[in-house]
Design a protein around this motif. Sequence first.
Motif, PDB file in Angstrom:
ATOM      1  N   PRO A  71      54.451 -32.727  -9.827  1.00  0.00           N
ATOM      2  CA  PRO A  71      55.823 -33.094 -10.227  1.00  0.00           C
ATOM      3  C   PRO A  71      56.870 -32.727  -9.181  1.00  0.00           C
ATOM      4  O   PRO A  71      57.904 -33.392  -9.075  1.00  0.00           O
ATOM      5  CB  PRO A  71      56.035 -32.286 -11.519  1.00  0.00           C
ATOM      6  CG  PRO A  71      54.665 -31.910 -11.985  1.00  0.00           C
ATOM      7  CD  PRO A  71      53.839 -31.778 -10.764  1.00  0.00           C
TER       8      PRO A  71
ATOM      9  N   TYR B  10      58.239 -35.323  -5.777  1.00  0.00           N
ATOM     10  CA  TYR B  10      59.286 -36.348  -5.752  1.00  0.00           C
ATOM     11  C   TYR B  10      60.629 -35.749  -5.344  1.00  0.00           C
ATOM     12  O   TYR B  10      61.323 -36.287  -4.475  1.00  0.00           O
ATOM     13  CB  TYR B  10      59.399 -37.018  -7.125  1.00  0.00           C
ATOM     14  CG  TYR B  10      58.106 -37.615  -7.601  1.00  0.00           C
ATOM     15  CD1 TYR B  10      57.643 -38.827  -7.107  1.00  0.00           C
ATOM     16  CD2 TYR B  10      57.308 -36.957  -8.533  1.00  0.00           C
ATOM     17  CE1 TYR B  10      56.443 -39.379  -7.534  1.00  0.00           C
ATOM     18  CE2 TYR B  10      56.103 -37.497  -8.969  1.00  0.00           C
ATOM     19  CZ  TYR B  10      55.683 -38.699  -8.464  1.00  0.00           C
ATOM     20  OH  TYR B  10      54.490 -39.239  -8.887  1.00  0.00           O
TER      21      TYR B  10
ATOM     22  N   GLU C 279      53.993 -43.999 -14.607  1.00  0.00           N
ATOM     23  CA  GLU C 279      54.378 -42.591 -14.710  1.00  0.00           C
ATOM     24  C   GLU C 279      54.972 -42.095 -13.397  1.00  0.00           C
ATOM     25  O   GLU C 279      55.971 -41.376 -13.383  1.00  0.00           O
ATOM     26  CB  GLU C 279      53.162 -41.747 -15.094  1.00  0.00           C
ATOM     27  CG  GLU C 279      53.487 -40.276 -15.288  1.00  0.00           C
ATOM     28  CD  GLU C 279      52.274 -39.460 -15.673  1.00  0.00           C
ATOM     29  OE1 GLU C 279      52.418 -38.239 -15.877  1.00  0.00           O
ATOM     30  OE2 GLU C 279      51.173 -40.053 -15.773  1.00  0.00           O
TER      31      GLU C 279
ATOM     32  N   GLU D  40      58.450 -43.506 -13.038  1.00  0.00           N
ATOM     33  CA  GLU D  40      59.407 -42.797 -13.894  1.00  0.00           C
ATOM     34  C   GLU D  40      59.783 -41.452 -13.289  1.00  0.00           C
ATOM     35  O   GLU D  40      60.961 -41.079 -13.258  1.00  0.00           O
ATOM     36  CB  GLU D  40      58.798 -42.587 -15.285  1.00  0.00           C
ATOM     37  CG  GLU D  40      58.710 -43.850 -16.128  1.00  0.00           C
ATOM     38  CD  GLU D  40      58.050 -43.578 -17.466  1.00  0.00           C
ATOM     39  OE1 GLU D  40      57.799 -42.389 -17.764  1.00  0.00           O
ATOM     40  OE2 GLU D  40      57.777 -44.532 -18.201  1.00  0.00           O
ATOM     41  N   ASN D  41      58.767 -40.707 -12.817  1.00  0.00           N
ATOM     42  CA  ASN D  41      59.035 -39.385 -12.255  1.00  0.00           C
ATOM     43  C   ASN D  41      59.940 -39.471 -11.027  1.00  0.00           C
ATOM     44  O   ASN D  41      60.802 -38.610 -10.818  1.00  0.00           O
ATOM     45  CB  ASN D  41      57.718 -38.696 -11.878  1.00  0.00           C
ATOM     46  CG  ASN D  41      56.920 -38.290 -13.094  1.00  0.00           C
ATOM     47  OD1 ASN D  41      57.477 -38.076 -14.162  1.00  0.00           O
ATOM     48  ND2 ASN D  41      55.608 -38.183 -12.942  1.00  0.00           N
TER      49      ASN D  41
ATOM     50  N   GLU E  90      64.545 -38.412 -10.972  1.00  0.00           N
ATOM     51  CA  GLU E  90      65.111 -37.364 -10.118  1.00  0.00           C
ATOM     52  C   GLU E  90      66.565 -37.707  -9.800  1.00  0.00           C
ATOM     53  O   GLU E  90      66.888 -38.837  -9.470  1.00  0.00           O
ATOM     54  CB  GLU E  90      64.305 -37.221  -8.823  1.00  0.00           C
ATOM     55  CG  GLU E  90      62.891 -36.682  -8.994  1.00  0.00           C
ATOM     56  CD  GLU E  90      62.862 -35.237  -9.457  1.00  0.00           C
ATOM     57  OE1 GLU E  90      63.907 -34.546  -9.344  1.00  0.00           O
ATOM     58  OE2 GLU E  90      61.808 -34.793  -9.950  1.00  0.00           O
TER      59      GLU E  90
END
Length: 836
Positions: free
Chosen positions: A500, A503, A536, A539-540, A544
């Motif tokens: 995670p 990004y 996914e 989206e991540n 941000e």
Amino acid sequence: MASLERKRDKQEPFYVSHGAKRQTSAEIVKEAQRSLRILSTQRPFTPRDELRQLFGDTSVRTHDGRPPSSFSLHARNFETSDSRPSSGTRLSPLEHKPRLPLSLDEGCNEGGTTVPKPPVERLDKTGSGGTRSRHLRARSLTRLPPMTQHSKVLQTEDCHKPPKLSKQRSTEHLQHFDAMGARIEAFPETQETPMKHSGIPRTSRADPHMKETKTEVYGHEDLTGSHATDESAFWNSEVLPVLQEFETVTPGGSVSEKTVQHMCEACTALHDVLAEKGMLGRRFKKRTSILRALFKLIDLGSDQLNLTLAKLILALSISGNNLLNICKLIFKISRSPSNDVLFQNNSIIDSLLLLLQCEDVYSSGETLLYSMGSLKLLSGNCALSRMLLAKDFIRVLLQLAQRLIQLTGPNAPSDTDHIVAGSGQHVIAGHILVQLTAALRNMADLSESRSDFLFNGVFSTLCTVMDHHQDDPDICLNVARIFSKLSSYAGCCYALAEMPCCYRLFLDLLSKHSRKQDLVVRLLFTLGNLAARSNEARENMYKEEGAVDILLGLFQSYKPAAVAPKSLQDIWGPQHENEDLLVKLIRVLANLSIHPTIGIALASNALCVQLLLEVMEVRSVEESTELIVNASATINNLSYYQEESSVVRAQHTYISQLLVRLLLSSNMDAVLEATRVFGNLSQIKDVRLFIIKKKVHQFVVTLLDSKNPDVCFSACGVLMNLSVDSENRAMLRKEGAIHKLIDCLRDFGPQDWQLAGLVCQTLWNCIEDGEAQYMLDLLEILCLYSDQKCLRWPSSDDVKEYQESCWELDFLPVAQKLKKRIQSHVTLLEPISEAS
């Protein structure tokens, strides 16, 4: 009522006008399988460092502030005593006077306790008081007396007779030897002084706190009895003859290849006999004499011999300056690609790997730097990189990186926060990490290495390294190169996507180092790979804070240079580099837009759409093929979303004009992207009128002759939308659209059931009730393709399952509907006449 339903069934087109029915998420995803495009591109090119140095030409480290890659090494650079503290710190005298006699020679110890002597304060040559001056450098080895047969102590040493020296004289000799290293003439020429005969310099034992001194003493305390006799016999029979062979070679002149080979064999033989006797490390009391002879051979200047010498010298557990200089020597040899074969035939790599695991980063930073530098250079050789992989190289690097993180991270102890190189201003840990990450970059080229990267926690460690060294572009660039290579492969890309923190980290680096082009282009390539894999990941990245703003800010910054005329390249720099960066950036936007929420947001972003259209307007396909194709593909993805807020749909007229230019180009990729965009925009009435007015429909019909199923699919999408208007159907039939559609169904049906289903939908819209031409052929094809038993399916179970699913869901329902409609107007069976 039934008649009314049949009439509506015949005339209702498959196309549903915008706003008539709200699509569900599942329907959007299903339809987007062929409408939306995931973009791929080439990985940024990484040139090899032909000069083979610690830091490349693009390094931000100044030459004055970094350790050198070029230097000269000679025997005089090595200390034969190998017992001095490596820190160079002046030690204060201890208030202590020895009460027992001191042992003057490593070979003469009666088994009594050796009493440490306080170190003497170092004085300048001009020091007062008559005290003898102390020199910091050992004398040149070329001035040491040769070891010959007449040196009786080397052959048969009597270690049982204690030296008859006064306490004052013993202290004076010890002081002078400790200062001069191997200077044996410090002792008077009396038979009572073993040093005169042996010529073996004795290690100083002045400081009881020195670790090296303790190691030297270990194993030598009991030199009486059978142990001393056995060791003396071993020396005389096995070691001394080899050292005497070394003495026959004179440094300075040219040495034949035969002599070098002989010296290498002698070194190897000496290594083997010492290993067999258990005399490697610091266990052999004559170790200093061996080292002195080995150091002397370095001046012969043979890379092959020096590598063999380095292997033996490292096996004798040297430390301090000697260890550093040997690592420098190995690095110097590794700089020449022609020497790679020497490392393949020598186990010196094992010694270097052991150093990385055992040496302390705090006290031996420069030693680790040159060891790591050698392995970095060697890992650029394919054969050696495979050898390193077999030796668990990636795991060793990972462990070293974690140790360096502890030294340089925010939680590092306060006393190690400022570990600096001797004359440099940069943190030595940073220098080592540059070499380490460059070595990992080389290892990432091996397909066999991917499992090691996946299962050793490398991605997490590299993200931490990059995070802690955000201000070091050299380290960040190397890590970015690793990620750009590995993220091209599905398994590694998914593993990175599960981090995670990556990004936010990548976006921060893009913002911080926005003008460092080689770093930016690799981070964008990696982000594009992540966005291509899953919703996914999209989206991540999108959630941000400031993600889209950072990307569009880079777009604005690099667009002028990428689209500038060639005459202005001197101002903006190499155009192809700026253009390549823009290609990677646009790819990130295109892949992000596949996610419905992100796609709608980007389609409504006026700046995003404006920048894409400006690129399409200023550059031609012939000048910048990949750039224009990627920009068109992104517009295609954004035009898929039909929201009222869409800027793409609001500017449909201007976009349509740009698309006509692409359709007229000779590049089929550009033609395909333009056709796809028209497939989405032709749902708008004004766009359909534009297509007919500009005779674009004629060109689209000819695309049905393409052997590329994607081109045919896109053409069918445009024709299906055009045929919604009854006035357009006759024009399409006049251009031969029905015949070409039937041929397309015949050719691609069994291989692409999604395309076959779209062809049937287009035919439904184009044909008129009662039309007989080509209908028998069409009906025959539909009957054949509707019978599952008559079809040939792939042998692979997975492929077969996928094709059967597409046949059942995408083709069969519309095929049966079209077949029923045709059969209601065409009679296949002729009447049977009565028998006579």
